[in-house]
Design a protein around this motif. Structure first.
Motif, PDB file in Angstrom:
ATOM      1  N   GLN A  34       0.603  -1.273   0.096  1.00  0.00           N
ATOM      2  CA  GLN A  34       0.432   0.088  -0.063  1.00  0.00           C
ATOM      3  C   GLN A  34       0.866   1.350  -0.125  1.00  0.00           C
ATOM      4  N   THR A  35       0.051   2.121  -0.534  1.00  0.00           N
ATOM      5  CA  THR A  35       0.767   3.421  -0.476  1.00  0.00           C
ATOM      6  C   THR A  35       1.294   4.297   1.121  1.00  0.00           C
ATOM      7  N   VAL A  36       1.963   5.054   1.077  1.00  0.00           N
ATOM      8  CA  VAL A  36       2.516   5.569   1.981  1.00  0.00           C
ATOM      9  C   VAL A  36       0.732   6.528   2.589  1.00  0.00           C
ATOM     10  N   GLN A  37       0.599   7.067   1.433  1.00  0.00           N
ATOM     11  CA  GLN A  37      -0.433   7.500   1.828  1.00  0.00           C
ATOM     12  C   GLN A  37      -1.991   7.065   2.516  1.00  0.00           C
ATOM     13  N   ASP A  38      -2.065   5.997   1.577  1.00  0.00           N
ATOM     14  CA  ASP A  38      -2.682   5.157   2.694  1.00  0.00           C
ATOM     15  C   ASP A  38      -2.660   4.726   3.744  1.00  0.00           C
TER      16      ASP A  38
ATOM     17  N   ALA B 286      -0.724   6.061   5.719  1.00  0.00           N
ATOM     18  CA  ALA B 286      -0.969   7.067   6.917  1.00  0.00           C
ATOM     19  C   ALA B 286      -2.652   7.311   7.650  1.00  0.00           C
ATOM     20  N   GLY B 287      -3.332   7.261   6.031  1.00  0.00           N
ATOM     21  CA  GLY B 287      -4.536   7.166   5.967  1.00  0.00           C
ATOM     22  C   GLY B 287      -5.385   6.110   7.669  1.00  0.00           C
TER      23      GLY B 287
ATOM     24  N   SER C   5      -0.184  12.230   8.830  1.00  0.00           N
ATOM     25  CA  SER C   5       0.126  12.862   8.035  1.00  0.00           C
ATOM     26  C   SER C   5       0.947  12.063   6.860  1.00  0.00           C
ATOM     27  N   PRO C   6       0.935  11.819   5.895  1.00  0.00           N
ATOM     28  CA  PRO C   6       2.211  11.261   5.135  1.00  0.00           C
ATOM     29  C   PRO C   6       3.300  11.215   5.503  1.00  0.00           C
ATOM     30  N   SER C   7       3.825  11.997   5.772  1.00  0.00           N
ATOM     31  CA  SER C   7       5.479  12.373   5.827  1.00  0.00           C
ATOM     32  C   SER C   7       5.823  11.798   7.737  1.00  0.00           C
TER      33      SER C   7
ATOM     34  N   CYS D 129       4.496   9.767   9.042  1.00  0.00           N
ATOM     35  CA  CYS D 129       4.436   7.860   8.655  1.00  0.00           C
ATOM     36  C   CYS D 129       5.735   7.398   8.504  1.00  0.00           C
ATOM     37  N   LEU D 130       5.984   7.761   7.278  1.00  0.00           N
ATOM     38  CA  LEU D 130       6.628   7.386   6.465  1.00  0.00           C
ATOM     39  C   LEU D 130       8.669   7.374   7.318  1.00  0.00           C
TER      40      LEU D 130
END
Length: 156
Positions: free
Chosen positions: A21-25, A27-28, A33-35, A37-38
């Motif tokens: 999954q993407t970092v955006q998904d 993080a959600g 937020s994505p940053s 989370c990454l």
């Protein structure tokens, strides 16, 4: 061992469910937020909590439908013998799991093969040729009731 907070556990659980999954998904799902989370994912990777990413492959669909569990008893369980056995087992792709055990047996192996004849070949050409093995007991799995690479991290 690194301290894992509730968000780390959510990240781990989500990645175990879908490591692509993407970092955006991600993080959600984790309320970040994505940053940040990454950043947390990178820290989990660097600390060794996340050891890597892999695909889950269907054993039958790649022509390896047979799972054999082999219980191994060594003649001696000195450190040198344990290390030698472990080094040899690590070289064989047929052995997908190997555990050092307590109790009457020293090791438990899960071996995947195409058929009974392939297991016989593995046994004769590899396993029985190792020095220091006192006995081998093989059990063939009739079916798989549950398999999961996911750890119950949200319960901790």
């Amino acid at each position: 061992m690194p301290h894992l907070d509730a968000i780390d556990r959510k990240i781990i659980a989500a990645l175990q469910a879908d490591g692509r999954q993407t970092v955006q998904d991600l993080a959600g799902q984790c309320g970040l937020s994505p940053s940040p989370c990454l950043r947390r994912v990178r820290l989990l990777e660097e600390s060794g909590v996340i050891k890597g990413y892999t695909a889950v492959i269907d054993q039958e669909k790649v022509g390896l439908p047979v799972s054999v569990f082999a219980s191994i008893k060594l003649e001696r369980t000195r450190e040198e013998e344990l290390d030698r056995f472990s080094m040899m087992i690590a070289r064989w792709p047929e052995v997908v799991d190997c555990y050092l055990m307590t109790g009457p047996r020293d090791y438990l192996l899960r071996i995947v093969v195409r058929d009974v004849q392939a297991y016989e070949r593995f046994l004769k050409t590899k396993l029985t040729r190792l020095d220091g093995i006192a006995s081998i007991e093989s059990s063939f799995a009739l079916g798989q009731v549950k398999t999961s690479g996911a750890l119950p991290v949200l319960e901790g």
